[in-house]
Motif scaffolding. Structure first.
Motif, PDB file in Angstrom:
ATOM      1  N   GLU A  18       0.849  -1.142  -0.151  1.00  0.00           N
ATOM      2  CA  GLU A  18       0.076   0.113   0.191  1.00  0.00           C
ATOM      3  C   GLU A  18       0.849   1.130   0.211  1.00  0.00           C
ATOM      4  OE1 GLU A  18      -0.789  -2.596   1.984  1.00  0.00           O
ATOM      5  OE2 GLU A  18      -2.694  -3.321   1.169  1.00  0.00           O
ATOM      6  N   ARG A  19       1.834   1.190   0.786  1.00  0.00           N
ATOM      7  CA  ARG A  19       2.847   2.322   0.880  1.00  0.00           C
ATOM      8  C   ARG A  19       3.493   2.655  -0.658  1.00  0.00           C
ATOM      9  NH1 ARG A  19       3.912   0.356   5.708  1.00  0.00           N
ATOM     10  NH2 ARG A  19       6.119  -0.519   5.159  1.00  0.00           N
ATOM     11  N   PHE A  20       4.079   1.455  -1.002  1.00  0.00           N
ATOM     12  CA  PHE A  20       4.633   1.524  -2.580  1.00  0.00           C
ATOM     13  C   PHE A  20       3.515   1.858  -3.492  1.00  0.00           C
ATOM     14  CE2 PHE A  20       5.017  -0.719  -6.559  1.00  0.00           C
ATOM     15  CZ  PHE A  20       6.082   0.004  -6.855  1.00  0.00           C
ATOM     16  N   ALA A  21       2.178   1.515  -3.445  1.00  0.00           N
ATOM     17  CA  ALA A  21       1.302   1.905  -4.561  1.00  0.00           C
ATOM     18  C   ALA A  21       0.918   3.442  -4.193  1.00  0.00           C
ATOM     19  CB  ALA A  21       0.020   1.114  -4.265  1.00  0.00           C
ATOM     20  N   GLU A  22       1.035   3.802  -3.057  1.00  0.00           N
ATOM     21  CA  GLU A  22       0.635   5.337  -2.896  1.00  0.00           C
ATOM     22  C   GLU A  22       2.154   5.974  -3.509  1.00  0.00           C
ATOM     23  OE1 GLU A  22      -1.599   8.582  -1.599  1.00  0.00           O
ATOM     24  OE2 GLU A  22      -2.083   6.574  -1.576  1.00  0.00           O
ATOM     25  N   ARG A  23       3.037   5.686  -3.143  1.00  0.00           N
ATOM     26  CA  ARG A  23       4.387   6.485  -3.722  1.00  0.00           C
ATOM     27  C   ARG A  23       4.434   6.346  -5.347  1.00  0.00           C
ATOM     28  NH1 ARG A  23       7.063   4.567   0.999  1.00  0.00           N
ATOM     29  NH2 ARG A  23       7.768   2.569  -0.395  1.00  0.00           N
ATOM     30  N   ALA A  24       4.039   5.046  -5.786  1.00  0.00           N
ATOM     31  CA  ALA A  24       3.995   4.995  -7.360  1.00  0.00           C
ATOM     32  C   ALA A  24       2.751   5.903  -7.936  1.00  0.00           C
ATOM     33  CB  ALA A  24       3.663   3.549  -7.650  1.00  0.00           C
ATOM     34  N   SER A  25       1.728   5.730  -7.433  1.00  0.00           N
ATOM     35  CA  SER A  25       0.421   6.903  -7.716  1.00  0.00           C
ATOM     36  C   SER A  25       1.090   8.213  -7.809  1.00  0.00           C
ATOM     37  CB  SER A  25      -0.513   6.709  -6.731  1.00  0.00           C
ATOM     38  OG  SER A  25      -1.759   7.380  -7.342  1.00  0.00           O
ATOM     39  N   ASN A  26       1.878   8.490  -6.693  1.00  0.00           N
ATOM     40  CA  ASN A  26       2.212   9.997  -6.773  1.00  0.00           C
ATOM     41  C   ASN A  26       3.154  10.312  -7.956  1.00  0.00           C
ATOM     42  OD1 ASN A  26       0.713  10.678  -4.500  1.00  0.00           O
ATOM     43  ND2 ASN A  26       2.170  10.213  -3.043  1.00  0.00           N
ATOM     44  N   PHE A  27       4.105   9.402  -7.985  1.00  0.00           N
ATOM     45  CA  PHE A  27       4.861   9.535  -9.317  1.00  0.00           C
ATOM     46  C   PHE A  27       4.174   9.584 -10.731  1.00  0.00           C
ATOM     47  CE2 PHE A  27       7.868   7.414 -12.424  1.00  0.00           C
ATOM     48  CZ  PHE A  27       8.745   8.647 -12.418  1.00  0.00           C
ATOM     49  N   THR A  28       3.229   8.618 -10.789  1.00  0.00           N
ATOM     50  CA  THR A  28       2.620   8.468 -12.108  1.00  0.00           C
ATOM     51  C   THR A  28       1.887   9.665 -12.316  1.00  0.00           C
ATOM     52  OG1 THR A  28       1.031   7.045 -11.037  1.00  0.00           O
ATOM     53  CG2 THR A  28       2.832   5.965 -12.133  1.00  0.00           C
ATOM     54  N   SER A  29       1.682  10.509 -11.465  1.00  0.00           N
ATOM     55  CA  SER A  29       0.604  11.604 -11.715  1.00  0.00           C
ATOM     56  C   SER A  29       1.647  12.946 -11.682  1.00  0.00           C
ATOM     57  CB  SER A  29      -0.302  11.866 -10.597  1.00  0.00           C
ATOM     58  OG  SER A  29       0.250  12.190  -9.372  1.00  0.00           O
ATOM     59  N   SER A  30       2.722  12.826 -11.872  1.00  0.00           N
ATOM     60  CA  SER A  30       3.796  13.935 -11.970  1.00  0.00           C
ATOM     61  C   SER A  30       4.201  14.157 -13.271  1.00  0.00           C
ATOM     62  CB  SER A  30       5.132  13.592 -11.076  1.00  0.00           C
ATOM     63  OG  SER A  30       6.047  12.685 -11.932  1.00  0.00           O
ATOM     64  N   PRO A  31       4.786  15.297 -13.661  1.00  0.00           N
ATOM     65  CA  PRO A  31       5.251  15.753 -14.898  1.00  0.00           C
ATOM     66  C   PRO A  31       6.386  14.804 -15.258  1.00  0.00           C
ATOM     67  CG  PRO A  31       4.905  17.741 -13.565  1.00  0.00           C
ATOM     68  CD  PRO A  31       4.690  16.447 -12.598  1.00  0.00           C
ATOM     69  N   ALA A  32       7.405  14.414 -14.180  1.00  0.00           N
ATOM     70  CA  ALA A  32       8.360  13.610 -14.566  1.00  0.00           C
ATOM     71  C   ALA A  32       8.129  12.239 -15.159  1.00  0.00           C
ATOM     72  CB  ALA A  32       9.258  13.326 -13.129  1.00  0.00           C
ATOM     73  N   LYS A  76      -6.023   0.582 -10.042  1.00  0.00           N
ATOM     74  CA  LYS A  76      -7.155  -0.113  -9.475  1.00  0.00           C
ATOM     75  C   LYS A  76      -6.935  -0.455  -7.976  1.00  0.00           C
ATOM     76  CE  LYS A  76     -10.818  -2.709  -9.844  1.00  0.00           C
ATOM     77  NZ  LYS A  76     -11.950  -1.900 -10.135  1.00  0.00           N
ATOM     78  N   ASN A  77      -5.809  -0.369  -7.670  1.00  0.00           N
ATOM     79  CA  ASN A  77      -5.490  -0.508  -5.992  1.00  0.00           C
ATOM     80  C   ASN A  77      -5.921   0.856  -5.209  1.00  0.00           C
ATOM     81  OD1 ASN A  77      -3.316   0.391  -3.673  1.00  0.00           O
ATOM     82  ND2 ASN A  77      -3.525  -1.820  -3.520  1.00  0.00           N
ATOM     83  N   SER A  78      -5.343   1.791  -6.096  1.00  0.00           N
ATOM     84  CA  SER A  78      -5.603   3.263  -5.539  1.00  0.00           C
ATOM     85  C   SER A  78      -7.338   3.403  -5.617  1.00  0.00           C
ATOM     86  CB  SER A  78      -5.107   4.236  -6.467  1.00  0.00           C
ATOM     87  OG  SER A  78      -5.309   5.643  -5.916  1.00  0.00           O
ATOM     88  N   GLU A  79      -8.020   3.022  -6.641  1.00  0.00           N
ATOM     89  CA  GLU A  79      -9.404   3.074  -6.607  1.00  0.00           C
ATOM     90  C   GLU A  79     -10.143   2.587  -5.923  1.00  0.00           C
ATOM     91  OE1 GLU A  79     -12.792   1.407  -9.682  1.00  0.00           O
ATOM     92  OE2 GLU A  79     -10.886   1.842 -10.609  1.00  0.00           O
ATOM     93  N   ARG A  80      -9.667   1.239  -5.321  1.00  0.00           N
ATOM     94  CA  ARG A  80     -10.539   0.458  -4.438  1.00  0.00           C
ATOM     95  C   ARG A  80     -10.200   1.118  -3.095  1.00  0.00           C
ATOM     96  NH1 ARG A  80     -11.879  -4.980  -5.556  1.00  0.00           N
ATOM     97  NH2 ARG A  80     -12.764  -4.811  -3.248  1.00  0.00           N
ATOM     98  N   ARG A  81      -9.060   1.480  -2.538  1.00  0.00           N
ATOM     99  CA  ARG A  81      -8.568   2.176  -1.333  1.00  0.00           C
ATOM    100  C   ARG A  81      -9.594   3.569  -1.002  1.00  0.00           C
ATOM    101  NH1 ARG A  81      -3.995   4.115  -0.827  1.00  0.00           N
ATOM    102  NH2 ARG A  81      -3.151   3.679  -2.790  1.00  0.00           N
ATOM    103  N   ALA A  82      -9.612   4.293  -2.288  1.00  0.00           N
ATOM    104  CA  ALA A  82     -10.439   5.484  -2.267  1.00  0.00           C
ATOM    105  C   ALA A  82     -11.918   5.295  -2.131  1.00  0.00           C
ATOM    106  CB  ALA A  82     -10.442   6.363  -3.234  1.00  0.00           C
ATOM    107  N   GLU A  83     -12.410   3.828  -2.912  1.00  0.00           N
ATOM    108  CA  GLU A  83     -13.902   3.737  -2.673  1.00  0.00           C
ATOM    109  C   GLU A  83     -14.410   3.267  -1.270  1.00  0.00           C
ATOM    110  OE1 GLU A  83     -15.623  -0.566  -4.152  1.00  0.00           O
ATOM    111  OE2 GLU A  83     -15.071   0.571  -5.743  1.00  0.00           O
ATOM    112  N   HIS A  84     -13.094   2.553  -0.578  1.00  0.00           N
ATOM    113  CA  HIS A  84     -13.523   1.811   0.645  1.00  0.00           C
ATOM    114  C   HIS A  84     -13.718   3.065   1.524  1.00  0.00           C
ATOM    115  CE1 HIS A  84     -13.552  -1.033   3.883  1.00  0.00           C
ATOM    116  NE2 HIS A  84     -12.679  -0.243   4.586  1.00  0.00           N
ATOM    117  N   ALA A  85     -12.512   4.129   1.512  1.00  0.00           N
ATOM    118  CA  ALA A  85     -12.777   5.202   2.399  1.00  0.00           C
ATOM    119  C   ALA A  85     -13.980   5.985   2.177  1.00  0.00           C
ATOM    120  CB  ALA A  85     -11.541   6.109   2.248  1.00  0.00           C
TER     121      ALA A  85
END
Length: 122
Positions: A18-32, A76-85
């Motif tokens: 979950e921590r890795f997925a969160e960091r990866a999600s932050n990176f994949t939404s970046s200009p880099a 999908k992982n990020s979507e499921r965590r947000a949906e649950h919250a």
């Protein structure tokens, strides 16, 4: 392998994935990351324009496929965590509204306070 909802695995603590997925999600939404994707697409186009050997074309195409598959899993992982919250917040709001109609504060009020920050926990 756990077949539970991602937000329910490991209790209230975030696991390593979950921590890795969160960091990866932050990176994949970046200009880099957008730049990395443009570079990868440019390489694929360059390989085709240069009429490189079939091995290089396959390698370029398979690289894009692998990146796409990884991004799909992370999304999908990020979507499921947000949906649950969101669902936990809605449940807490509904319970708190019922308690307020009855005129007595109770456990739902505390649950609502906890649910307000739930996306930080899941």
């Amino acid at each position: 392998m756990a077949l539970e909802h991602p937000a329910e695995r490991g209790g209230r603590r975030r696991g390593p994935f979950e921590r890795f997925a969160e960091r990866a999600s932050n990176f994949t939404s970046s200009p880099a990351f957008f730049g990395v994707c443009l570079l990868l697409v440019g390489i694929v186009i360059g390989v085709h324009i240069a009429k490189a050997p079939l091995t290089w074309m396959l390698l370029a195409g398979e690289s894009m496929t692998a990146v796409t598959l990884l991004l799909l899993a992370l999304l999908k992982n990020s979507e499921r965590r947000a949906e649950h919250a969101v669902q936990r917040k809605l449940d807490a709001i509904a319970a708190a509204l019922l308690e307020s109609q009855q005129g007595e504060p109770g456990p739902a009020q505390r649950s609502l306070r906890t649910a307000i920050g739930i996306e930080e926990q899941t």
